[in-house]
Design an enzyme around this catalytic site. Structure first.
Site, PDB file in Angstrom:
ATOM      1  N   ASP A 139       0.815  -1.225   0.000  1.00 21.85           N
ATOM      2  CA  ASP A 139       0.000   0.000   0.000  1.00 21.85           C
ATOM      3  C   ASP A 139       0.846   1.272   0.000  1.00 21.85           C
ATOM      4  O   ASP A 139       0.460   2.290   0.566  1.00 21.85           O
ATOM      5  CB  ASP A 139      -0.963   0.015   1.202  1.00 21.85           C
ATOM      6  CG  ASP A 139      -1.823  -1.235   1.234  1.00 21.85           C
ATOM      7  OD1 ASP A 139      -2.182  -1.720   0.156  1.00 21.85           O
ATOM      8  OD2 ASP A 139      -2.127  -1.722   2.344  1.00 21.85           O
TER       9      ASP A 139
ATOM     10  N   LYS B 217       1.739   1.980  -5.166  1.00 23.35           N
ATOM     11  CA  LYS B 217       2.227   1.381  -6.415  1.00 23.35           C
ATOM     12  C   LYS B 217       1.283   1.690  -7.574  1.00 23.35           C
ATOM     13  O   LYS B 217       1.712   2.028  -8.668  1.00 23.35           O
ATOM     14  CB  LYS B 217       2.368  -0.148  -6.248  1.00 23.35           C
ATOM     15  CG  LYS B 217       3.414  -0.546  -5.214  1.00 23.35           C
ATOM     16  CD  LYS B 217       3.507  -2.047  -5.035  1.00 23.35           C
ATOM     17  CE  LYS B 217       2.301  -2.647  -4.353  1.00 23.35           C
ATOM     18  NZ  LYS B 217       2.120  -2.256  -2.933  1.00 23.35           N
TER      19      LYS B 217
ATOM     20  N   GLY C 205      -4.564  -4.414  -3.735  1.00 24.56           N
ATOM     21  CA  GLY C 205      -5.562  -3.367  -3.969  1.00 24.56           C
ATOM     22  C   GLY C 205      -4.802  -2.125  -4.384  1.00 24.56           C
ATOM     23  O   GLY C 205      -4.137  -1.504  -3.561  1.00 24.56           O
ATOM     24  N   HIS C 206      -4.845  -1.809  -5.661  1.00 18.60           N
ATOM     25  CA  HIS C 206      -4.073  -0.689  -6.194  1.00 18.60           C
ATOM     26  C   HIS C 206      -5.027   0.433  -6.599  1.00 18.60           C
ATOM     27  O   HIS C 206      -5.904   0.234  -7.435  1.00 18.60           O
ATOM     28  CB  HIS C 206      -3.222  -1.151  -7.388  1.00 18.60           C
ATOM     29  CG  HIS C 206      -2.193  -2.170  -7.005  1.00 18.60           C
ATOM     30  ND1 HIS C 206      -1.359  -2.789  -7.906  1.00 18.60           N
ATOM     31  CD2 HIS C 206      -1.854  -2.690  -5.786  1.00 18.60           C
ATOM     32  CE1 HIS C 206      -0.555  -3.627  -7.260  1.00 18.60           C
ATOM     33  NE2 HIS C 206      -0.845  -3.594  -5.972  1.00 18.60           N
TER      34      HIS C 206
ATOM     35  N   GLN D 266       1.908  -6.374  -3.360  1.00 18.55           N
ATOM     36  CA  GLN D 266       2.464  -6.526  -2.008  1.00 18.55           C
ATOM     37  C   GLN D 266       3.808  -5.793  -1.921  1.00 18.55           C
ATOM     38  O   GLN D 266       3.947  -4.768  -2.553  1.00 18.55           O
ATOM     39  CB  GLN D 266       2.595  -8.019  -1.620  1.00 18.55           C
ATOM     40  CG  GLN D 266       1.257  -8.698  -1.375  1.00 18.55           C
ATOM     41  CD  GLN D 266       0.560  -9.134  -2.646  1.00 18.55           C
ATOM     42  OE1 GLN D 266       1.142  -9.835  -3.448  1.00 18.55           O
ATOM     43  NE2 GLN D 266      -0.681  -8.757  -2.838  1.00 18.55           N
TER      44      GLN D 266
HETATM   45  P1  GDP Z   1      -0.781   0.206  -3.535  1.00 16.08           P
HETATM   46  O1  GDP Z   1      -1.377  -1.059  -3.023  1.00 16.08           O
HETATM   47  O2  GDP Z   1       0.685   0.282  -3.316  1.00 16.08           O
HETATM   48  O3  GDP Z   1      -1.163   0.514  -4.953  1.00 16.08           O
HETATM   49  O4  GDP Z   1      -1.412   1.384  -2.627  1.00 16.08           O
HETATM   50  P2  GDP Z   1      -2.969   1.541  -2.203  1.00 16.08           P
HETATM   51  O5  GDP Z   1      -3.717   2.048  -3.369  1.00 16.08           O
HETATM   52  O6  GDP Z   1      -3.470   0.323  -1.523  1.00 16.08           O
HETATM   53  O7  GDP Z   1      -2.831   2.631  -1.066  1.00 16.08           O
HETATM   54  C1  GDP Z   1      -2.231   3.871  -1.299  1.00 16.08           C
HETATM   55  C2  GDP Z   1      -3.263   4.972  -0.983  1.00 16.08           C
HETATM   56  O8  GDP Z   1      -2.603   6.225  -0.927  1.00 16.08           O
HETATM   57  C3  GDP Z   1      -4.329   5.109  -2.055  1.00 16.08           C
HETATM   58  O9  GDP Z   1      -5.521   5.527  -1.458  1.00 16.08           O
HETATM   59  C4  GDP Z   1      -3.759   6.213  -2.952  1.00 16.08           C
HETATM   60  O10 GDP Z   1      -4.774   6.927  -3.656  1.00 16.08           O
HETATM   61  C5  GDP Z   1      -3.099   7.087  -1.930  1.00 16.08           C
HETATM   62  N1  GDP Z   1      -1.902   7.829  -2.422  1.00 16.08           N
HETATM   63  C6  GDP Z   1      -0.962   7.466  -3.319  1.00 16.08           C
HETATM   64  N2  GDP Z   1       0.002   8.396  -3.414  1.00 16.08           N
HETATM   65  C7  GDP Z   1      -0.328   9.388  -2.556  1.00 16.08           C
HETATM   66  C8  GDP Z   1       0.302  10.611  -2.164  1.00 16.08           C
HETATM   67  O11 GDP Z   1       1.367  10.988  -2.623  1.00 16.08           O
HETATM   68  N3  GDP Z   1      -0.363  11.365  -1.221  1.00 16.08           N
HETATM   69  C9  GDP Z   1      -1.538  10.983  -0.662  1.00 16.08           C
HETATM   70  N4  GDP Z   1      -2.087  11.761   0.245  1.00 16.08           N
HETATM   71  N5  GDP Z   1      -2.141   9.823  -0.995  1.00 16.08           N
HETATM   72  C10 GDP Z   1      -1.542   9.030  -1.922  1.00 16.08           C
HETATM   73  P1  IMO Z   2      -0.886  -4.301  -2.215  1.00 15.22           P
HETATM   74  O1  IMO Z   2      -0.475  -4.851  -3.555  1.00 15.22           O
HETATM   75  C1  IMO Z   2      -0.810  -4.716   2.125  1.00 15.22           C
HETATM   76  C2  IMO Z   2      -0.892  -8.791   3.752  1.00 15.22           C
HETATM   77  C3  IMO Z   2      -2.133  -9.206   4.518  1.00 15.22           C
HETATM   78  C4  IMO Z   2      -1.514 -10.178   5.515  1.00 15.22           C
HETATM   79  C5  IMO Z   2      -0.422 -10.855   4.684  1.00 15.22           C
HETATM   80  C6  IMO Z   2      -0.846 -12.206   4.109  1.00 15.22           C
HETATM   81  O2  IMO Z   2      -2.175  -3.596  -2.235  1.00 15.22           O
HETATM   82  O3  IMO Z   2       0.222  -3.527  -1.590  1.00 15.22           O
HETATM   83  P2  IMO Z   2      -2.435 -12.911   2.098  1.00 15.22           P
HETATM   84  O4  IMO Z   2      -3.888 -12.683   1.866  1.00 15.22           O
HETATM   85  O5  IMO Z   2      -1.564 -12.372   1.012  1.00 15.22           O
HETATM   86  O6  IMO Z   2      -2.104 -14.335   2.406  1.00 15.22           O
HETATM   87  O7  IMO Z   2      -2.090 -12.084   3.449  1.00 15.22           O
HETATM   88  O8  IMO Z   2      -0.126  -9.965   3.629  1.00 15.22           O
HETATM   89  N1  IMO Z   2      -1.145  -8.274   2.379  1.00 15.22           N
HETATM   90  C7  IMO Z   2      -1.072  -6.986   2.030  1.00 15.22           C
HETATM   91  N2  IMO Z   2      -0.856  -5.876   2.783  1.00 15.22           N
HETATM   92  N3  IMO Z   2      -0.951  -4.599   0.793  1.00 15.22           N
HETATM   93  C8  IMO Z   2      -1.153  -5.688   0.014  1.00 15.22           C
HETATM   94  O9  IMO Z   2      -1.158  -5.625  -1.336  1.00 15.22           O
HETATM   95  C9  IMO Z   2      -1.258  -6.951   0.638  1.00 15.22           C
HETATM   96  N4  IMO Z   2      -1.467  -8.209   0.192  1.00 15.22           N
HETATM   97  C10 IMO Z   2      -1.380  -9.002   1.262  1.00 15.22           C
HETATM   98  O10 IMO Z   2      -2.755  -8.121   5.142  1.00 15.22           O
HETATM   99  O11 IMO Z   2      -0.864  -9.453   6.527  1.00 15.22           O
HETATM  100 MG    MG Z   3      -2.899  -1.725  -1.743  1.00 14.76          MG
END
Ligand code: GDP
Ligand code: IMO
Ligand code: MG
Length: 429
Positions: free
Chosen positions: A13, A16, A40-41, A222
């Protein structure tokens, strides 16, 4: 010009999705190479927000996208996601999306086993309960179904018998009824015609792309601290998340993965169980979570928050193979008068400059911080280096120094356009 591989350099998170969407403008193909719909991207473009779990983030820019062989794919979730983004105006057809024929399928029995294990365990892992671990176990155990099997429906009963022979023993142990082979076959027969048009060869398409000089962006899910080998085992996911996996999980030479960009949040978060040395269970942690909207994209769980841990990122840049980083969410630190960064740990009073492999030792680490003066101005939405307050620049430079890797991109809001390019990751270094 090189290809680029994007990986998470903390616990996931990091942003990415945002960065891959931004970079995909300059790539022709975007490829997922591991994980599944545990990812979850999030991609924000103006007033539209897309949350992608299986679809490569390139689909938002209409780029050719491949779900590589290293991904485990729940076909029902895939169709649901295609439907959801379709309703939001993105058409994902077999013309732009290929599902690798040799990718493993996640089935309802995998989700069920994931949930049974979590329920029964005294020390839970906090998985996403998407069946990811059980599906990878079946892959390595050589009894999984793969996408290609949906093209040969007559072969399903024998393959499912073999699979259920294993699962029913486990289910019995957990006190659950046996899986229903007929219902599973019927469900797969029903979904097969909708999935089969997407099935193709990842390695052949990428070989053709290489010959044609097309630029490829590899999308990790991840992050390195969740890597099955290099993460905080056993609190990890069930795949390799490091850059090297892009080659195996897509079917290309390791030389094709190009420049490796690690995505790094300006502080630290983690969702699920496991060690987290800089975790803040106080007001400051709450404030980071509030300002950063730190709730899981997939499960909605509240993310644990803490200060930036330079020890971890220095290490994940090495084990992940990172050449440079994208530093995200700098804006979340706006308004903190003092910002802390962990420079090393104490383990039983001894100074430590790395994360030990032993889980008991990981749990005993005491972080040692350096205090950095915050900034009063805002970085939110900044689009050029010149727009940043002097202390924000100092913070970025100190992070670079401590982790031993250069900042290539900076992100200052969720929106695609609020991104600063310091150096172009697509340029050959
Ligand atoms: P990912 O799994 O690495 O793609 O990240 P997620 O989407 O799960 O979580 C990142 C969160 O931060 C999302 O809600 C993005 O919209 C938000 N985000 C990404 N870059 C920035 C940033 O530079 N500033 C802020 N405030 N939010 C950001
Ligand atoms: P993105 O791509 C954050 C974590 C879960 C748990 C561990 C194992 O959005 O960054 P699993 O279901 O993979 O067997 O869970 O990994 N986890 C993540 N945490 N971002 C993710 O993906 C994750 N995918 C799995 O919360 O701790
Ligand atoms: Mg994510």
């Amino acid at each position: 010009m090189a290809n680029v591989t994007v990986i998470g350099a903390q616990w996931g998170d990091e942003g990415k999705g945002k960065i891959i969407d931004w970079l995909s403008n300059r790539a022709e193909i975007v490829v997922r190479f591991q994980g599944g719909n545990n990812a979850g991207h999030t991609i924000v473009v103006g007033d539209k927000t897309y949350k992608l779990s299986l679809l490569p983030s390139g689909v938002v820019q209409g780029k050719r996208s491949i779900i590589g062989n290293g991904v485990v794919v729940d076909p029902w979730s895939l169709l649901e996601e295609i439907g959801k983004v379709g309703a939001a105006g993105l058409t994902v057809t077999p013309d732009i999306l290929t599902l690798a024929e040799n990718a493993v399928l996640v089935l309802p029995l995998h989700r069920e086993l994931d949930a049974m294990r979590e329920e029964a365990a005294s020390q839970k892992l906090g998985t996403t309960k998407r069946g990811i671990g059980p599906a990878y176990e079946d892959k390595v155990g050589r009894r999984a179904l793969r996408a290609i099997d949906l093209k040969d429906l007559n072969s399903l009963p024998a393959k499912i018998e073999r699979l259920l022979g294993h699962h029913n023993v486990l289910r019995k142990g957990f006190g659950h009824p046996e899986a229903n082979a007929q219902a599973l076959i019927a469900a797969l027969r029903e979904i097969a015609p909708k999935i089969v048009p997407f099935i193709g060869s990842s390695w052949r398409q990428l070989d053709a792309a290489r010959r044609a000089g097309k630029r490829v962006l590899f999308e990790g899910a991840q992050a390195v601290l969740l890597d099955i080998d290099h993460g905080t085992y056993p609190f990890v996911t069930s795949s390799n998340t490091v850059a090297g996996q892009a080659a195996a999980g897509a079917g290309v030479s390791p030389r094709q993965i190009g420049t490796v960009l690690g995505i790094v949040k300006s502080y630290t978060t983690r969702v699920g169980e496991g060690p987290f040395p800089t975790e803040l269970k106080d007001e400051t942690g709450e404030k980071l979570g509030e300002r950063g909207h730190e709730f899981g994209t997939v499960t909605g769980r509240k993310r644990r928050c803490g200060w930036f841990d330079a020890v971890l990122v220095r290490q994940t840049c090495i084990t992940g193979g990172v050449d440079g980083i994208a530093l995200t969410k700098l804006d979340v630190l706006d308004g903190f008068s003092t910002i802390k960064v962990c420079t090393h740990y104490l383990l039983d009073g001894q100074k430590l400059d790395h994360l030990p492999a032993d889980a008991n030792e990981q749990a005993r680490l005491v972080p040692v911080y350096e205090s950095i003066e915050g900034w009063s101005g805002s970085t939110q939405g900044a689009r050029s280096w010149a727009d940043l307050p002097a202390n924000a620049v100092k913070y970025v430079r100190r992070v670079e120094e401590l982790i031993g890797a250069p900042v290539s991109l900076l992100s200052t809001s969720p929106d695609r356009d609020d991104t600063i390019m310091v150096s172009d990751p697509f340029m050959d270094r």
